[in-house]
Design an enzyme around this catalytic site. Structure first.
Site, PDB file in Angstrom:
ATOM      1  CG  HIS A 102     -32.155   7.601  54.334  1.00 12.20           C
ATOM      2  ND1 HIS A 102     -31.122   8.371  54.830  1.00 12.20           N
ATOM      3  CD2 HIS A 102     -31.801   7.288  53.072  1.00 12.20           C
ATOM      4  CE1 HIS A 102     -30.190   8.523  53.908  1.00 12.20           C
ATOM      5  NE2 HIS A 102     -30.587   7.878  52.831  1.00 12.20           N
ATOM      6  CG  HIS A 130     -26.537   7.876  53.752  1.00 17.29           C
ATOM      7  ND1 HIS A 130     -27.146   8.825  52.960  1.00 17.29           N
ATOM      8  CD2 HIS A 130     -25.645   8.555  54.516  1.00 17.29           C
ATOM      9  CE1 HIS A 130     -26.639  10.023  53.234  1.00 17.29           C
ATOM     10  NE2 HIS A 130     -25.727   9.871  54.176  1.00 17.29           N
TER      11      HIS A 130
END
Length: 611
Positions: A546, A589
């Site tokens: 990420h 996320h």
């Protein structure tokens, strides 16, 4: 659908209003939205293939076979990370202290290979982006743009009705291109973890997408419940647009650089040089070049275009067009503690990556869902976002220690980093802003012995204080850049992970979770002291793929690469519109965030041109 894709002769030496580089989440979104106007011509270049109709992409849990496969995964790799002590097992089986960074390769990008979580940031995190000097990049604008990407669909039946599918009608989109839903197959362990958390003061949220994340809930996923298939940017945004004559999508087109010329003090992007089937080509841009190649490749392409730090480019023999030292800097990435794993009680019929393949489990699920041809697959859905204030009494101690460190190295801080740290510390002090995530992970990352229901409870740090960089290291654009995340460079990151691991052990030591688990396999009973746990955490961390920040949205004198219109400083018509522009990583996320950035970018571009 392959026949609807462009041939190289449809693009090479042709002129388009907009040339979009990268067919991932943001690239598919922007190319599709721009081409909605029939008077606007768009070319989209993607290095990978289409993957249309590929079951490894369409089936939700196909990602397990995509990772490390270069047809689907860029298989990037970091430098050796000296601050961690783990020996990461490489695909070849050998130990290494570097990390593999899987990134989706092909149309759809990360939306084709990710874990399917559809989560939105905390309101204060997006407002912090505006507070760094980026007028208009606030929660309200982002929220409305982000919802435009999605279309929420209810799920008819699921295998664990206790694990409630809670949401607010006002916090989800209902007419966007990307079908989202609650996954129908969960492990069954999620509800027990919720109850264990509730016993320790954590609330179950009724709205996980509205900007207030502190609590635990069932996450939505990019799954179309009508088909059971993964929703990708390629299938949702791009596929319906392929019949438009003003859109050309070329795959297997590896972009080397943006072609530029000087116009007074400014640089203009006139086209893009790319390689296709071993030959170099150029496509011309009459209005703009829009980089959507992601956190790794967008700064890499800028550098090969002569836009970057002179000290990086000149030793490689790359002619400097714009000396912009911030390109490739400010790299941030979520770091997760991977080894808090439990063996669960077989009597509860938990569905995990191991047990879902068993004939009896398949039969039970088919009996529940019916024989409708929709694949039975497992996705992660149990998420918890918590302020450090809720789980640790060390917050002020950690903040004071870090503030002293900032003062000690103040003269060495990159431009703008002190401002970023101030925003991070402000959120760390806020009892309503989450700092960590805990994922219920029903995928056994430590397989051994016969199939058993193993479940991980994996905490990660949401806004790391450590910063890294991504830079070219060769004059060959096909050589992967140097990825230096500097994991755990700042001690506060390790301490936050430690406090998170301690909290997981506390919550699972008694009550609802202990009633259904056989044992904590990892770390296990041999790890008892705080120092032992700290060292164990250091030796069992991983990226969560990420990363952001390498083309940061910020004022130029504060380390920015792009301005509030996403234009690269010193250029008239080169924009970056992907996750790399996010100057502060958020706790969630990143998939839904990237769609939101792309949709907000479309508003800006259309406004600039009145289209």
């Amino acid at each position: 659908m392959e026949e609807k894709l462009a041939k190289v002769d449809d693009v090479s030496q042709k002129s388009f209003d907009f040339v979009v580089v990268g067919g991932g989440v943001s690239g598919c979104t922007i190319a599709s939205r721009l081409s909605e106007n029939p008077n606007v011509s768009v070319a989209l270049l993607e290095a990978g293939v289409s993957h249309f109709g590929d079951p490894l992409v369409s089936v939700p849990d196909g990602w397990m076979q995509q990772v490390f496969n270069p047809e689907y995964d860029w298989v990037f790799r970091t430098t050796t990370q000296d601050k961690v002590t783990n020996s990461v097992t490489t695909p070849s089986g050998g130990p290494d202290k570097s990390f593999y960074w899987s990134r989706g390769k092909g149309l759809g990008g990360g939306s084709s290979i990710n874990f399917l979580f559809w989560t939105r940031p905390q309101r204060e995190e997006i407002d912090a982006v505006e507070a760094l000097g980026n007028a208009g990049w606030n929660w309200e604008r982002f929220f409305e743009a982000a919802k435009r990407a999605e279309s929420f669909h209810s799920t008819a039946v699921n295998n664990d009705p206790k694990f409630l599918e809670l949401y607010s009608e006002k916090s989800v989109g209902h007419s966007g291109p990307v079908p989202i839903s609650f996954c129908k197959t969960v492990s069954g362990a999620e509800w027990y973890f919720q109850k264990a958390l509730e016993a320790h003061g954590v609330k179950t949220l009724e709205d996980g997408l509205g900007g207030s994340l502190s609590g635990t809930f069932k996450s939505t996923a990019n799954i179309d419940p009508r088909t059971g298939m993964r929703s990708t940017a390629a299938t949702s945004y791009l596929l319906p647009a392929l019949d438009r004559p003003n859109l050309k999508v070329l795959t297997r087109a590896y972009v080397n650089r943006i072609v530029t010329k000087r116009d007074g003090d400014d640089t203009i992007g006139t086209g893009v040089e790319f390689e296709h089937d071993g030959r170099e080509h150029i496509v011309h841009a009459t209005k703009e070049v829009i980089l959507c190649a992601g956190t790794v490749k967008s700064p890499h392409i800028l550098e090969f275009s002569g836009i970057g730090n002179r000290k990086v480019l000149e030793p490689l023999g790359i002619p400097v067009q714009i000396d912009l030292p911030s390109v490739g800097e400010n790299l941030q990435d979520h770091l997760i503690f991977t080894s808090c794993v439990f063996e669960m009680n077989n009597d509860h019929r938990f569905v995990t990556s191991e047990t879902i393949t068993l004939p009896e489990v398949q039969a039970q699920l088919r009996a529940l869902y019916g024989e409708n041809g929709i694949p039975i697959s497992l996705a992660c859905t149990g998420v918890t976002f918590l302020p450090l204030q809720l789980i640790s009494d060390r917050v002020e101690e950690l903040i004071e220690s870090f503030e002293k460190r900032i003062q000690q190295k103040l003269v060495d801080l990159r431009p703008g980093l002190k401002d970023q740290y101030e925003q991070q510390l402000k959120m760390l002090r806020d009892k309503d802003v989450p700092d960590i995530e805990i994922v219920v992970f029903p995928v056994n990352v430590h397989p051994q012995g016969p199939p058993k229901p193993h479940v991980g409870l994996l905490p990660s740090i949401g806004r790391p204080f450590s910063r890294g960089s991504i830079h070219a290291n060769s004059n060959d654009p096909k050589v992967q850049p140097t990825i230096e995340p500097n994991y755990l460079e700042e001690e506060i990151d390790l301490e936050i992970l430690l406090e998170s691991a301690k909290f997981v052990r506390k919550v699972t030591a008694d009550g609802p979770w202990k009633d259904v688990s056989v044992a904590e396999l990892i770390p296990g009973s041999s790890i008892t002291t705080e120092e032992e746990l700290r060292e164990f955490v250091k030796s069992n961390v991983s990226t969560t793929w990420h990363s952001s920040g390498t083309c940061s949205l910020a004022p130029k004198d504060k380390g920015g690469v792009v301005d509030t219109h996403l234009k690269v400083y010193g250029t008239k018509n080169i924009r970056v519109a992907d996750l790399s522009i996010l100057p502060l990583l958020t706790v969630v996320h990143t998939q839904a965030t990237t769609y939101g950035i792309a949709e907000q970018a479309i508003d800006i571009i259309k406004g600039d041109y009145g289209i």
